[in-house]
Design a protein around this motif. Structure first.
Motif, PDB file in Angstrom:
ATOM      1  N   GLN A   1       0.826  -1.212   0.000  1.00 41.66           N
ATOM      2  CA  GLN A   1       0.000   0.000   0.000  1.00 41.66           C
ATOM      3  C   GLN A   1       0.858   1.260   0.000  1.00 41.66           C
ATOM      4  O   GLN A   1       1.984   1.263   0.489  1.00 41.66           O
ATOM      5  CB  GLN A   1      -0.913   0.009   1.224  1.00 41.66           C
ATOM      6  N   ASP A   2       0.283   2.349  -0.555  1.00 41.53           N
ATOM      7  CA  ASP A   2       0.955   3.643  -0.493  1.00 41.53           C
ATOM      8  C   ASP A   2       0.603   4.329   0.831  1.00 41.53           C
ATOM      9  O   ASP A   2      -0.055   3.732   1.690  1.00 41.53           O
ATOM     10  CB  ASP A   2       0.616   4.516  -1.702  1.00 41.53           C
ATOM     11  N   GLU A   3       1.018   5.547   1.007  1.00 42.88           N
ATOM     12  CA  GLU A   3       0.807   6.234   2.276  1.00 42.88           C
ATOM     13  C   GLU A   3      -0.666   6.473   2.599  1.00 42.88           C
ATOM     14  O   GLU A   3      -1.037   6.640   3.753  1.00 42.88           O
ATOM     15  CB  GLU A   3       1.565   7.564   2.278  1.00 42.88           C
ATOM     16  N   SER A   4      -1.516   6.483   1.569  1.00 44.62           N
ATOM     17  CA  SER A   4      -2.952   6.675   1.794  1.00 44.62           C
ATOM     18  C   SER A   4      -3.707   5.351   1.863  1.00 44.62           C
ATOM     19  O   SER A   4      -4.931   5.325   1.757  1.00 44.62           O
ATOM     20  CB  SER A   4      -3.546   7.562   0.695  1.00 44.62           C
ATOM     21  N   LYS A   5      -2.956   4.256   2.012  1.00 45.77           N
ATOM     22  CA  LYS A   5      -3.537   2.911   2.158  1.00 45.77           C
ATOM     23  C   LYS A   5      -4.141   2.377   0.855  1.00 45.77           C
ATOM     24  O   LYS A   5      -4.910   1.405   0.883  1.00 45.77           O
ATOM     25  CB  LYS A   5      -4.604   2.881   3.262  1.00 45.77           C
ATOM     26  N   GLN A   6      -3.810   2.990  -0.255  1.00 44.82           N
ATOM     27  CA  GLN A   6      -4.275   2.491  -1.545  1.00 44.82           C
ATOM     28  C   GLN A   6      -3.357   1.362  -2.012  1.00 44.82           C
ATOM     29  O   GLN A   6      -2.139   1.436  -1.870  1.00 44.82           O
ATOM     30  CB  GLN A   6      -4.287   3.617  -2.585  1.00 44.82           C
TER      31      GLN A   6
END
Length: 204
Positions: free
Chosen positions: A88-93
């Protein structure tokens, strides 16, 4: 001799108390040590996952008990998919996945690997987590020269290997010289991850 009974009982009571305290201290120590060991193991696993998916800010373990993961079984019965994590990226995507896979058919036994696959179907990186392969031969699977070959290959089709010169356009890697069994074990483990990605996770 009757006069010695109170002393004997006292000694027994003291021994009992000492034993009880010792057991209690060992239980506390075990809990503290267990927590530290688990934390160290978690940190080590996260470092491995990060090494095969460097762009990820974090990882979330997918619940293997839920469908469709629970219904998936590798066609090769010597392969076990230990766990799958969403990168995941920092925005939880979700960016893609990291697969922790074991092949039981290494030359020296089990070969455990980690491999990252993007949502677009590209292999980010590959790493052998643990193996007992022959030094100078199969053990080369743990070296960067071998592992780096997987990066950038397509995860939309199985990966093959060549003993005479790999063609990346054909999704191939170079086999480890003198270690065909180890090469087969590692590529089969990666291909199990590729198959799961395409049949279960792609488009989820």
């Amino acid at each position: 001799m009757a006069k010695n009974k109170p002393t004997a009982l006292k000694n027994i009571l003291v021994l009992f108390v000492v034993a009880l305290v010792s057991v209690s201290l060992l239980a506390v120590l075990n809990q503290v040590t267990k927590g530290k060991i688990e934390a160290a193991e978690t940190q080590a696993r996260n470092e491995i996952y990060q090494s095969v998916y460097a762009d990820a800010a974090g990882f979330e373990m997918l619940d293997s008990a839920t469908a469709p993961l629970s219904s998936y079984t590798p066609a090769d019965e010597s392969i076990v998919i230990n766990s799958v994590l969403e990168a995941q990226d920092e925005s939880k995507q979700g960016l893609g996945y990291v697969f922790d896979v074991t092949s039981k058919n290494g030359y020296g036994g089990d070969v455990q690997i980690a491999v990252g696959i993007t949502n677009d179907g590209e292999i980010t990186a590959f790493k052998v987590i643990s193996a007992s392969e022959t030094p100078g031969l199969g053990a080369k699977s743990m070296e960067d020269e071998y592992a780096s070959q997987f990066s950038g290959l397509s995860a939309l089709n199985p990966i093959g290997f060549s003993k005479t010169g790999a063609n990346r356009d054909n999704n191939e890697i170079d086999a480890i010289s003198g270690a065909t069994i180890t090469t087969t074990a590692t590529t089969n483990a990666v291909n199990a991850a590729i198959d799961m990605f395409n049949t279960v996770l792609k488009g989820e």
